[in-house]
Write a protein that holds these residues in place. Structure first.
Motif, PDB file in Angstrom:
ATOM      1  N   SER A   1       0.814  -1.221   0.000  1.00 44.28           N
ATOM      2  CA  SER A   1       0.000   0.000   0.000  1.00 44.28           C
ATOM      3  C   SER A   1       0.844   1.267   0.000  1.00 44.28           C
ATOM      4  CB  SER A   1      -0.920   0.007   1.226  1.00 44.28           C
ATOM      5  OG  SER A   1      -1.822  -1.084   1.183  1.00 44.28           O
ATOM      6  N   THR A   2       2.018   1.200   0.595  1.00 50.09           N
ATOM      7  CA  THR A   2       2.877   2.387   0.665  1.00 50.09           C
ATOM      8  C   THR A   2       3.883   2.446  -0.475  1.00 50.09           C
ATOM      9  OG1 THR A   2       4.282   1.198   2.264  1.00 50.09           O
ATOM     10  CG2 THR A   2       2.644   2.719   3.151  1.00 50.09           C
ATOM     11  N   GLY A   3       3.759   1.552  -1.433  1.00 47.73           N
ATOM     12  CA  GLY A   3       4.573   1.629  -2.637  1.00 47.73           C
ATOM     13  C   GLY A   3       6.041   1.323  -2.439  1.00 47.73           C
ATOM     14  N   VAL A   4       6.364   0.463  -1.465  1.00 43.73           N
ATOM     15  CA  VAL A   4       7.761   0.070  -1.268  1.00 43.73           C
ATOM     16  C   VAL A   4       8.275  -0.592  -2.541  1.00 43.73           C
ATOM     17  CG1 VAL A   4       9.293  -1.443   0.041  1.00 43.73           C
ATOM     18  CG2 VAL A   4       7.528  -0.120   1.222  1.00 43.73           C
ATOM     19  N   ALA A   5       9.464  -0.234  -2.953  1.00 48.62           N
ATOM     20  CA  ALA A   5      10.003  -0.679  -4.241  1.00 48.62           C
ATOM     21  C   ALA A   5      10.597  -2.079  -4.161  1.00 48.62           C
ATOM     22  CB  ALA A   5      11.057   0.301  -4.727  1.00 48.62           C
ATOM     23  N   THR A   6      10.481  -2.786  -5.272  1.00 53.84           N
ATOM     24  CA  THR A   6      11.147  -4.084  -5.422  1.00 53.84           C
ATOM     25  C   THR A   6      12.421  -3.963  -6.251  1.00 53.84           C
ATOM     26  OG1 THR A   6       9.982  -4.649  -7.473  1.00 53.84           O
ATOM     27  CG2 THR A   6       8.909  -5.245  -5.392  1.00 53.84           C
ATOM     28  N   GLY A   7      12.538  -2.880  -7.003  1.00 54.67           N
ATOM     29  CA  GLY A   7      13.656  -2.721  -7.921  1.00 54.67           C
ATOM     30  C   GLY A   7      13.323  -3.154  -9.333  1.00 54.67           C
ATOM     31  N   SER A   8      12.088  -3.608  -9.566  1.00 56.08           N
ATOM     32  CA  SER A   8      11.646  -4.024 -10.896  1.00 56.08           C
ATOM     33  C   SER A   8      10.776  -2.939 -11.510  1.00 56.08           C
ATOM     34  CB  SER A   8      10.846  -5.331 -10.806  1.00 56.08           C
ATOM     35  OG  SER A   8      10.161  -5.598 -12.013  1.00 56.08           O
ATOM     36  N   THR A   9      11.182  -2.416 -12.641  1.00 58.82           N
ATOM     37  CA  THR A   9      10.395  -1.362 -13.291  1.00 58.82           C
ATOM     38  C   THR A   9       9.047  -1.890 -13.775  1.00 58.82           C
ATOM     39  OG1 THR A   9      11.546  -1.813 -15.376  1.00 58.82           O
ATOM     40  CG2 THR A   9      12.434  -0.056 -13.992  1.00 58.82           C
TER      41      THR A   9
ATOM     42  N   SER B   1       0.573   2.934  15.141  1.00 54.68           N
ATOM     43  CA  SER B   1       1.516   3.774  14.396  1.00 54.68           C
ATOM     44  C   SER B   1       1.097   3.926  12.942  1.00 54.68           C
ATOM     45  CB  SER B   1       2.936   3.206  14.486  1.00 54.68           C
ATOM     46  OG  SER B   1       3.027   1.938  13.866  1.00 54.68           O
ATOM     47  N   TYR B   2       0.560   2.864  12.348  1.00 52.15           N
ATOM     48  CA  TYR B   2       0.153   2.957  10.937  1.00 52.15           C
ATOM     49  C   TYR B   2      -1.079   3.843  10.796  1.00 52.15           C
ATOM     50  CZ  TYR B   2      -0.603   1.637   6.082  1.00 52.15           C
ATOM     51  OH  TYR B   2      -0.766   1.669   4.708  1.00 52.15           O
ATOM     52  N   ALA B   3      -2.073   3.626  11.651  1.00 50.69           N
ATOM     53  CA  ALA B   3      -3.275   4.463  11.587  1.00 50.69           C
ATOM     54  C   ALA B   3      -2.927   5.916  11.878  1.00 50.69           C
ATOM     55  CB  ALA B   3      -4.322   3.950  12.576  1.00 50.69           C
ATOM     56  N   GLY B   4      -2.034   6.145  12.824  1.00 46.90           N
ATOM     57  CA  GLY B   4      -1.612   7.504  13.129  1.00 46.90           C
ATOM     58  C   GLY B   4      -0.914   8.165  11.959  1.00 46.90           C
ATOM     59  N   ALA B   5      -0.062   7.414  11.274  1.00 50.12           N
ATOM     60  CA  ALA B   5       0.634   7.966  10.109  1.00 50.12           C
ATOM     61  C   ALA B   5      -0.347   8.315   8.998  1.00 50.12           C
ATOM     62  CB  ALA B   5       1.680   6.968   9.603  1.00 50.12           C
ATOM     63  N   LEU B   6      -1.367   7.481   8.803  1.00 48.67           N
ATOM     64  CA  LEU B   6      -2.386   7.778   7.792  1.00 48.67           C
ATOM     65  C   LEU B   6      -3.112   9.072   8.138  1.00 48.67           C
ATOM     66  CD1 LEU B   6      -3.958   4.247   7.170  1.00 48.67           C
ATOM     67  CD2 LEU B   6      -2.495   5.513   5.601  1.00 48.67           C
ATOM     68  N   CYS B   7      -3.513   9.194   9.385  1.00 50.11           N
ATOM     69  CA  CYS B   7      -4.240  10.401   9.806  1.00 50.11           C
ATOM     70  C   CYS B   7      -3.381  11.650   9.630  1.00 50.11           C
ATOM     71  CB  CYS B   7      -4.697  10.261  11.248  1.00 50.11           C
ATOM     72  SG  CYS B   7      -5.987   9.012  11.495  1.00 50.11           S
ATOM     73  N   GLU B   8      -2.107  11.556   9.985  1.00 50.02           N
ATOM     74  CA  GLU B   8      -1.210  12.697   9.833  1.00 50.02           C
ATOM     75  C   GLU B   8      -1.044  13.086   8.370  1.00 50.02           C
ATOM     76  OE1 GLU B   8       2.508  12.204  11.793  1.00 50.02           O
ATOM     77  OE2 GLU B   8       1.606  11.825  13.760  1.00 50.02           O
ATOM     78  N   ALA B   9      -1.149  12.107   7.474  1.00 52.60           N
ATOM     79  CA  ALA B   9      -1.010  12.371   6.039  1.00 52.60           C
ATOM     80  C   ALA B   9      -2.328  12.788   5.397  1.00 52.60           C
ATOM     81  CB  ALA B   9      -0.454  11.135   5.332  1.00 52.60           C
TER      82      ALA B   9
ATOM     83  N   GLN C   1       6.625   5.108   5.644  1.00 49.40           N
ATOM     84  CA  GLN C   1       6.510   5.275   4.188  1.00 49.40           C
ATOM     85  C   GLN C   1       5.157   5.834   3.755  1.00 49.40           C
ATOM     86  OE1 GLN C   1       9.384   4.851   2.821  1.00 49.40           O
ATOM     87  NE2 GLN C   1      10.184   3.956   4.721  1.00 49.40           N
ATOM     88  N   VAL C   2       4.290   6.139   4.700  1.00 50.88           N
ATOM     89  CA  VAL C   2       2.959   6.665   4.373  1.00 50.88           C
ATOM     90  C   VAL C   2       3.070   8.061   3.768  1.00 50.88           C
ATOM     91  CG1 VAL C   2       0.795   7.491   5.386  1.00 50.88           C
ATOM     92  CG2 VAL C   2       1.737   5.284   6.097  1.00 50.88           C
ATOM     93  N   THR C   3       2.297   8.299   2.723  1.00 48.24           N
ATOM     94  CA  THR C   3       2.197   9.613   2.088  1.00 48.24           C
ATOM     95  C   THR C   3       0.710   9.921   1.866  1.00 48.24           C
ATOM     96  OG1 THR C   3       2.135   8.933  -0.237  1.00 48.24           O
ATOM     97  CG2 THR C   3       4.320   9.067   0.812  1.00 48.24           C
ATOM     98  N   PRO C   4       0.377  11.134   1.425  1.00 45.72           N
ATOM     99  CA  PRO C   4      -1.030  11.427   1.118  1.00 45.72           C
ATOM    100  C   PRO C   4      -1.609  10.537   0.008  1.00 45.72           C
ATOM    101  CG  PRO C   4       0.182  13.465   1.417  1.00 45.72           C
ATOM    102  CD  PRO C   4       1.205  12.363   1.405  1.00 45.72           C
ATOM    103  N   ARG C   5      -0.758   9.839  -0.731  1.00 48.43           N
ATOM    104  CA  ARG C   5      -1.236   8.958  -1.814  1.00 48.43           C
ATOM    105  C   ARG C   5      -1.494   7.530  -1.327  1.00 48.43           C
ATOM    106  NH1 ARG C   5       2.982  11.717  -3.651  1.00 48.43           N
ATOM    107  NH2 ARG C   5       4.366   9.908  -3.501  1.00 48.43           N
ATOM    108  N   THR C   6      -1.152   7.231  -0.080  1.00 56.98           N
ATOM    109  CA  THR C   6      -1.396   5.897   0.468  1.00 56.98           C
ATOM    110  C   THR C   6      -2.905   5.655   0.558  1.00 56.98           C
ATOM    111  OG1 THR C   6       0.647   6.060   1.755  1.00 56.98           O
ATOM    112  CG2 THR C   6      -0.942   4.389   2.436  1.00 56.98           C
ATOM    113  N   PRO C   7      -3.382   4.467   0.203  1.00 58.95           N
ATOM    114  CA  PRO C   7      -4.830   4.231   0.218  1.00 58.95           C
ATOM    115  C   PRO C   7      -5.408   4.191   1.630  1.00 58.95           C
ATOM    116  CG  PRO C   7      -3.646   2.219  -0.315  1.00 58.95           C
ATOM    117  CD  PRO C   7      -2.643   3.321  -0.351  1.00 58.95           C
ATOM    118  N   PRO C   8      -6.696   4.518   1.764  1.00 58.53           N
ATOM    119  CA  PRO C   8      -7.383   4.407   3.060  1.00 58.53           C
ATOM    120  C   PRO C   8      -7.294   2.990   3.609  1.00 58.53           C
ATOM    121  CG  PRO C   8      -8.728   5.608   1.479  1.00 58.53           C
ATOM    122  CD  PRO C   8      -7.592   5.023   0.704  1.00 58.53           C
TER     123      PRO C   8
END
Length: 248
Positions: A108-116, A193-201, A167-174
Motif C-alpha cells: 500500500s505504501t509503494g515500497v520498491a522491489t527494484g523491478s520497473t 503507528s500505521y493508523a496515526g501515520a495515515l491520519c497525519e497524512a 513510508q505513508v504519504t497522502p497517496r497511500t490508500p485508506p
C-alpha cells in the motif's frame, strides 16, 4: 496464466457488471501461510459480492523482495482481467493478517522491489484492510518476521524502508485496521503507528482496538470483541461503495 500461488473465489452477487476485488495475504511470520487466514476469508469476501484472490506468496528461505514481487504481480494480474472475472479496475484492495498485513502495508505504501515492471501505480491497492498487522521493523519488532524476510543483521536503511508507518504519504490508500490490546506476539503499537501515520497524512483510516484476544484469530468467529471485526469491516466497505447496502 495466473501468477504463482494465486487462486480465486468469485463474488456471490446478483449485481451486474464488474465487481470490486481483494487480494488476501494470510499471515505466518514470513515462514508459512496460515490456512484459516486464506480461503475462509476469501469466502467471506465473496459473500459480500467481492471477488477474492488468495496469494500463497514466497516465504523463507526466500528473502525480500520475493514476497513483495509476488504481491505486486498478483495485483497487476487482478487488474488485468486475464483471470476471466469481471473486476472493477478502480476498486482492487488488499487484506492481510499479521506478516501478511506487513506485506499488505508495504504494498500500500509503494515500497520498491527494484523491478520497473512491478513498481508501478497499478500495483498499489485502492483500499487496505490490516488485521493485527506487523508494521514496523524498527520499533517493538516481531523479530521472527524480520529474520525470515531479511536474514541476519539487515542494514538500518533497509529496516526503515520496510517500516510501513515511515513510508505513508497522502497517496497511500485508506485503511481499515484492527488489533487486540493484549496481543503478545505483535504489539498493538504496530496498528496504532500505521493508523496515526495515515491520519497525519490526511488519509482516511478506521481503527478498532479490542481489549482482549490472542494473536492470529482470523475471522474470529465467536470471539467476544474481535468477532465484531468482519461486520465492522463490511460496514466500512459499504460506506466506501464497495458492497451493496447491508440493510434496507
Amino acid at each position: 496464466m495466473e501468477p504463482r500461488g494465486l487462486s480465486a473465489v468469485a463474488a456471490r452477487s446478483a449485481a451486474a457488471g464488474p465487481r470490486p476485488a481483494f487480494l488476501v495475504l494470510p499471515g505466518g511470520g514470513y515462514a508459512r501461510q496460515a490456512d484459516h487466514e486464506a480461503e475462509p476469508v476469501a469466502e467471506w469476501l465473496a459473500s459480500l459480492g467481492i471477488h477474492a484472490f488468495v496469494l500463497r506468496y514466497r516465504v523463507a528461505p526466500e528473502r525480500h523482495p520475493a514476497p513483495l514481487e509476488d504481491a505486486k504481480e498478483a495485483m497487476l494480474h487482478i487488474r488485468s482481467g486475464r483471470h476471466g472475472l469481471a473486476v472493477d479496475h478502480a476498486r482492487v484492495g488488499v487484506l492481510g493478517f499479521s506478516a501478511g498485513g506487513h506485506l499488505a502495508a508495504t504494498l500500500s505504501t509503494g515500497v520498491a522491489t527494484g523491478s520497473t515492471a512491478l513498481d508501478v501505480a497499478d500495483a498499489v491497492p485502492d483500499l487496505s484492510v490490516l488485521c493485527y498487522p506487523v508494521v514496523s521493523f524498527t520499533g517493538n519488532v516481531h523479530q521472527g518476521s524480520v529474520d525470515n524476510l531479511l536474514g541476519d543483521a539487515p542494514a538500518s536503511d533497509v529496516l526503515a524502508a520496510l517500516s510501513a508507518e515511515q513510508q505513508v504519504t497522502p497517496r497511500t490508500p485508506p485503511a481499515f485496521v484492527w488489533h487486540t490490546a493484549d496481543d503478545e506476539a505483535v504489539p498493538v503499537s504496530h496498528s496504532l503507528s500505521y493508523a496515526g501515520a495515515l491520519c497525519e497524512a490526511g488519509v482516511a483510516a478506521e481503527l478498532h482496538v479490542f481489549p482482549e484476544g490472542r494473536h492470529g484469530l482470523g475471522l474470529a468467529g465467536g470471539e467476544p470483541g474481535p468477532g465484531q471485526w468482519p461486520a465492522l469491516c463490511a460496514a466500512w466497505l459499504e460506506q466506501a461503495g464497495w458492497v451493496e447496502p447491508l440493510s434496507s
